[in-house]
Design an enzyme around this catalytic site. Structure first.
Site, short mmCIF file in Angstrom:
data_model
loop_
_atom_site.label_atom_id
_atom_site.label_comp_id
_atom_site.label_asym_id
_atom_site.label_seq_id
_atom_site.Cartn_x
_atom_site.Cartn_y
_atom_site.Cartn_z
CD GLU A 78 -10.63 -125.65 24.57
OE1 GLU A 78 -9.77 -126.69 23.88
OE2 GLU A 78 -10.25 -124.54 24.66
CD GLU A 91 -6.40 -125.69 20.09
OE1 GLU A 91 -6.18 -124.43 20.95
OE2 GLU A 91 -6.40 -126.90 21.12
#
Length: 254
Positions: A143, A240
């Site tokens: 990520e 998220e």
């Protein structure tokens, strides 16, 4: 579009073991988690309680982070940290086993903050994690985070993540496209989807600015979802974002 709820950032008014049922009640059949324990090797009782809560709720675990250190204190991963590598390695088999038991196919490995990161160490740890994850048919994802909120994190663009992934040289290592972080860094997320969606192992979303739900900021989420669908992305999209009070999921209604 298959959506899942990140229980580490939503439903936080509830104890962790109550959140899977809350997600199911809200209409979701899948959830994801940052590493939800204080250390890399929780007790069998702790692991069993979480597994039971997810199974009892009837939801699937779509994504799980490896232990990334103390996130509340600002740590952002252990992959490249000489002082955190042993902790990461101790967590690999534990996280992979939990993922396998719950049918989770995506494991996220955060790189770690500078100074003091070691790229060769990060590559070795990623290969070790990928080889373990391959045993359950899972993918390890890398990520990119935004530097505004994570000023010591060195992987802050899709390009930097792709370069790291290419160096790892494992078929089951892919990109976690957190569109909020990428947009905050000025990336054209629509173009990224069009050009590189085949490299996405997972997608996460929040709106920019504010990291709220889609529609709370300026990101074109109707078009984003359309582009993901057109590009053939078939994985989950993890919610998220931060939200307090009712209405966290009202944006899904026509």
């Amino acid at each position: 579009m298959r959506l899942d709820v990140n229980l580490s950032i939503l439903f936080t008014e509830l104890p962790m073991l109550e959140r899977p049922a809350a997600a199911a009640k809200a209409g979701f059949d899948a959830v994801e988690l940052w590493w939800p324990f204080d250390g890399p090797e929780p007790s069998s009782r702790e692991l069993g309680a979480l597994r039971q809560a997810i199974e009892d709720a009837g939801v699937r675990l779509a994504g799980l982070n490896f232990d990334a250190g103390d996130l509340a204190a600002g740590e952002r991963g252990l992959l490249a940290r000489p002082d955190g590598s042993a902790r990461f390695q101790a967590n690999i088999d534990v996280a992979v086993q939990l993922a396998g038991e719950l049918g989770c196919g995506v494991l996220n490995a955060l790189y770690g903050n500078e100074p003091g990161t070691d790229r060769a160490l990060a590559l070795a740890n990623l290969r070790r994690a990928a080889d373990a994850a391959a045993g359950i048919g899972a993918t390890v994802v890398v990520e990119a985070l935004n530097s505004h909120e994570n000023p010591k994190y060195p992987i802050t663009s899709s390009r930097a993540a792709f370069e790291l992934i290419d160096e790892v040289d494992r078929e089951n290592v892919a990109f976690l496209a957190d569109l909020y972080h990428l947009h905050r860094m000025g990336e054209d997320v629509l173009s990224l989807i069009d050009r590189h969606s085949a490299r996405f192992g997972h997608v996460q979303i929040a709106d920019d600015p504010g990291r709220g739900r889609p529609g709370s900021g300026r990101m074109p989420y109707d078009e984003i979802f359309a582009r993901l669908s057109a590009a053939g992305y078939r994985g989950h999209v993890g919610l998220e974002y931060r939200h307090e009070g009712p209405g966290a999921f009202d944006w899904r209604r026509p």
